[in-house]
Design a protein around this motif. Structure first.
Motif, PDB file in Angstrom:
ATOM      1  N   ILE A  22       1.734   5.036  -3.366  1.00 39.88           N
ATOM      2  CA  ILE A  22       1.761   6.491  -3.456  1.00 39.88           C
ATOM      3  C   ILE A  22       2.406   6.943  -4.753  1.00 39.88           C
ATOM      4  CG2 ILE A  22       1.879   6.728  -0.957  1.00 39.88           C
ATOM      5  CD1 ILE A  22       4.727   7.676  -1.240  1.00 39.88           C
ATOM      6  N   ASN A  82      -3.248  10.239   0.617  1.00 41.10           N
ATOM      7  CA  ASN A  82      -4.353  10.565  -0.275  1.00 41.10           C
ATOM      8  C   ASN A  82      -4.493  12.078  -0.469  1.00 41.10           C
ATOM      9  OD1 ASN A  82      -5.212   7.978  -0.964  1.00 41.10           O
ATOM     10  ND2 ASN A  82      -6.481   7.786   0.860  1.00 41.10           N
ATOM     11  N   LYS A  83      -4.295  12.840   0.606  1.00 41.61           N
ATOM     12  CA  LYS A  83      -4.356  14.297   0.488  1.00 41.61           C
ATOM     13  C   LYS A  83      -3.226  14.803  -0.407  1.00 41.61           C
ATOM     14  CE  LYS A  83      -4.503  18.599   3.135  1.00 41.61           C
ATOM     15  NZ  LYS A  83      -3.582  19.277   2.227  1.00 41.61           N
ATOM     16  N   GLN A 131       0.823  -1.197   0.000  1.00 44.20           N
ATOM     17  CA  GLN A 131       0.000   0.000   0.000  1.00 44.20           C
ATOM     18  C   GLN A 131       0.865   1.259   0.000  1.00 44.20           C
ATOM     19  OE1 GLN A 131      -2.849  -0.922  -0.673  1.00 44.20           O
ATOM     20  NE2 GLN A 131      -2.480  -3.036  -0.096  1.00 44.20           N
ATOM     21  N   VAL A 161      -2.196   6.847   5.539  1.00 41.95           N
ATOM     22  CA  VAL A 161      -2.942   6.699   4.289  1.00 41.95           C
ATOM     23  C   VAL A 161      -3.705   7.979   3.970  1.00 41.95           C
ATOM     24  CG1 VAL A 161      -4.820   5.453   3.155  1.00 41.95           C
ATOM     25  CG2 VAL A 161      -3.115   4.201   4.476  1.00 41.95           C
ATOM     26  N   ASP A 162      -4.332   8.575   4.987  1.00 43.72           N
ATOM     27  CA  ASP A 162      -5.056   9.830   4.767  1.00 43.72           C
ATOM     28  C   ASP A 162      -4.119  10.921   4.271  1.00 43.72           C
ATOM     29  OD1 ASP A 162      -7.380   8.621   5.582  1.00 43.72           O
ATOM     30  OD2 ASP A 162      -7.293   9.398   7.635  1.00 43.72           O
ATOM     31  N   LEU A 169      -1.693  13.150  -2.785  1.00 46.90           N
ATOM     32  CA  LEU A 169      -1.970  12.759  -4.161  1.00 46.90           C
ATOM     33  C   LEU A 169      -2.987  13.702  -4.798  1.00 46.90           C
ATOM     34  CD1 LEU A 169      -2.177   8.884  -3.708  1.00 46.90           C
ATOM     35  CD2 LEU A 169      -0.327  10.167  -4.782  1.00 46.90           C
ATOM     36  N   ALA A 170      -4.014  14.022  -4.035  1.00 52.66           N
ATOM     37  CA  ALA A 170      -5.038  14.926  -4.558  1.00 52.66           C
ATOM     38  C   ALA A 170      -4.443  16.305  -4.833  1.00 52.66           C
ATOM     39  CB  ALA A 170      -6.195  15.027  -3.567  1.00 52.66           C
ATOM     40  N   GLU A 199      -9.006   3.612  -7.545  1.00 54.95           N
ATOM     41  CA  GLU A 199      -8.784   3.195  -6.172  1.00 54.95           C
ATOM     42  C   GLU A 199      -7.805   2.026  -6.114  1.00 54.95           C
ATOM     43  OE1 GLU A 199     -12.479   4.287  -3.383  1.00 54.95           O
ATOM     44  OE2 GLU A 199     -12.738   2.444  -4.530  1.00 54.95           O
ATOM     45  N   LYS A 206      -6.570   6.986  -5.360  1.00 54.31           N
ATOM     46  CA  LYS A 206      -6.912   7.021  -3.938  1.00 54.31           C
ATOM     47  C   LYS A 206      -6.624   5.661  -3.327  1.00 54.31           C
ATOM     48  CE  LYS A 206     -10.750   7.632  -0.692  1.00 54.31           C
ATOM     49  NZ  LYS A 206     -12.201   7.890  -0.554  1.00 54.31           N
ATOM     50  N   ILE A 207      -5.935   5.660  -2.215  1.00 58.78           N
ATOM     51  CA  ILE A 207      -5.630   4.406  -1.523  1.00 58.78           C
ATOM     52  C   ILE A 207      -6.764   4.113  -0.547  1.00 58.78           C
ATOM     53  CG2 ILE A 207      -3.959   3.186  -0.086  1.00 58.78           C
ATOM     54  CD1 ILE A 207      -1.884   5.249  -1.073  1.00 58.78           C
ATOM     55  N   SER A 208      -7.571   3.132  -0.866  1.00 59.53           N
ATOM     56  CA  SER A 208      -8.731   2.790  -0.028  1.00 59.53           C
ATOM     57  C   SER A 208      -8.402   1.571   0.816  1.00 59.53           C
ATOM     58  CB  SER A 208      -9.957   2.536  -0.911  1.00 59.53           C
ATOM     59  OG  SER A 208     -10.284   3.686  -1.653  1.00 59.53           O
TER      60      SER A 208
END
Length: 489
Positions: A24, A306-307, A20, A302-303, A309-310, A35, A317-319
């Motif tokens: 990134i 994801n931020k 995971q 992870v959060d 990456l955005a 995802e 998005k890594i779910s």
């Protein structure tokens, strides 16, 4: 160094977590957000690798199907080369699991004020400077002041190190990654296996400074001993670190079996405690316990990713949550754990969500072979294999073993009866036997006004064709039998 006491307690989750983290390095492309989930890692195609040829007398067909999770992820991570994201490198490092190398990377990164994470392809590189003086110098200064000698002035340059911690992988071609660490301080470079030498160098430098200061300040022997005890903690940590490195490198035991992931975690902790790693006893000994203790850290990382990456306009998005990884381990059964030459291997079975699709694929492939056989049953076993090595290499794979059990086609008898009030009644019976190429056709004609005639024709590709006609006349006790043999050759 207070955090250098972690052990390999959660080896089952390490490779999955690593997979995971690698995510990134995601591709920036137009379109909907893609995802990345645990399903990407554990999915195995159900319609691949059926044998190209099968013995006509085979009773079973076996083959293996391997996950291509690395290729799937690589396709999603294709075009982020050279991008530097504003990533919380501490959060990233804290997802790396509990192995010696991963723990060391965490400690170094967490001692930093300014780490950055750079993503290139499927590689993650974290760089920064670490100030290890915070582990010991405040205590030394406090004790020095308490003893009445004023402010302790120490040169801590040797405790400041630049470092590079990296996760390197070639996802297009391999299912493993390498954790690497280098520290540069005092004009020397140290690696993960020689970091204890760096601790010794720090101790030697501090010891020399304290000895000179004690002499210059007229520090009493008793007070100097107290200071030495504080500085000596570094020496003790160096010795302890060497012991841990030796423990994981020298581990060598045959495969041991466990029913659940909880039993694996408990056994790992017991192993460490029995080998004088007392701090291991404080670790949770269940998967849920590990999630409760470390899950928030993983989810925060992870959060953060994801931020980032955005913010970088990367549509991935890594779910994945810590609970997802725990569920993967808890769904497992039939665990085996082994160690040799510093490489730990864990294998376990997980439920096969694609089993029904595998069965349909196998039936279709068998039908193409014209074996005069049908599929009785299809058995699948999906296995996760994880390796963690003291040389920093981490591997992860999922494969499926397939067993197709065959059976002969049943003998088929078809009877057709034709009734015509204006003509005789005709009954035709055809019997086909897949184990015998001979086909026998029997035709019986019943005519109320004429004798009954039965004609039997036997066709055997290895023998002549034989036709037997029997006429029975109810008005005449005479039975006439005529046999005709035709040799096809």
């Amino acid at each position: 160094m207070k955090n250098f006491n972690r052990v390999l307690a959660a080896a089952v989750a390490v490779p999955v977590a690593l997979g995971q983290v690698l995510a990134i390095s995601a591709s920036a492309f137009n379109g909907a957000v893609t995802e990345v989930t645990t399903a990407d890692v554990k999915y195995v195609k159900p319609d691949i690798n059926f044998p190209t040829s099968v013995d006509k007398d085979a009773t079973t067909i076996t083959f293996t199907q391997e996950s291509n999770w690395n290729e799937v992820l690589n396709s999603k991570l294709a075009s982020a080369d050279g991008k530097t994201f504003t990533v919380d490198a501490k959060a990233v490092a804290n997802t790396l699991g509990g192995s010696y190398y991963a723990s060391l990377i965490k400690d170094v990164v967490n001692a930093s004020e300014n780490p950055t994470a750079e993503v290139s392809g499927s590689n993650v590189t974290i760089t920064g400077t670490a100030d290890f003086s915070s582990y010991v110098v405040p205590d030394l200064k406090a004790k020095f002041a308490e003893q009445g000698y004023g402010d302790l002035e120490l040169n801590t340059d040797n405790m400041k190190a630049s470092y590079t911690a990296s996760v390197k992988a070639d996802l297009a071609n391999a299912k493993e990654a390498a954790l690497e660490l280098t520290l540069t301080a005092g004009g020397k470079t140290y690696t993960a296996t020689t970091v204890a030498d760096y601790l010794d160098a720090i101790y030697d430098d501090l010891s020399a400074q304290l000895t000179k200061i004690a002499t210059d300040k007229g520090v009493s022997a008793e007070d100097a001993a107290e200071l030495a005890n504080i500085g000596g903690d570094i020496k003790n940590k160096a010795a302890g670190l060497r012991d841990k490195i030796k423990l994981v490198q020298d581990a060598n035991f045959a495969a041991k079996s466990y029913d659940t992931a909880d039993q694996v975690v408990a056994a790992a902790i017991n192993y460490a405690v029995k080998n004088n790693i007392a701090s291991a006893a404080k670790l949770p000994n269940t998967v849920d316990g590990l999630v409760a203790k470390y899950g928030t850290t993983f989810n925060t990382a992870v959060d953060s990713l994801n931020k980032s990456l955005a913010d970088a306009d990367v549509n991935v998005k890594i779910s994945v949550t810590a609970s997802d990884l725990a569920a993967l381990a808890k769904d497992g059964s039939d665990f085996t754990v082994a160690a040799a030459g510093g490489t730990y291997t864990v294998e376990f079975t997980i439920p096969d969500e694609e089993a029904a699709a595998v069965e349909e694929y196998a039936k279709a492939e068998v039908a193409k072979l014209n074996l005069d056989k049908t599929v009785k049953e299809v058995n699948t076993k999906k296995t996760v294999s994880a390796t963690v090595s003291t040389n920093g290499v981490v591997g992860f794979d999922v494969d499926r073993a397939v067993e197709v059990v065959l059976e002969d086609k049943a003998t088929t008898t078809t009877t057709t009866t034709t009734e015509d009030p204006d003509n005789p009644v005709t009954t035709t019976t055809t019997t086909e036997d897949p184990d015998n190429p001979v086909t026998t056709t029997t035709t019986t004609t019943e005519d109320p006004d004429n004798p009954v005639t039965t004609t039997t024709t036997t066709e055997d590709p290895d023998n002549p064709v034989t036709t037997t006609t029997t006429t029975e006349d109810p008005d005449n006790p005479v039975t006439t039998t005529t046999t005709t043999t035709e040799d096809p050759d």
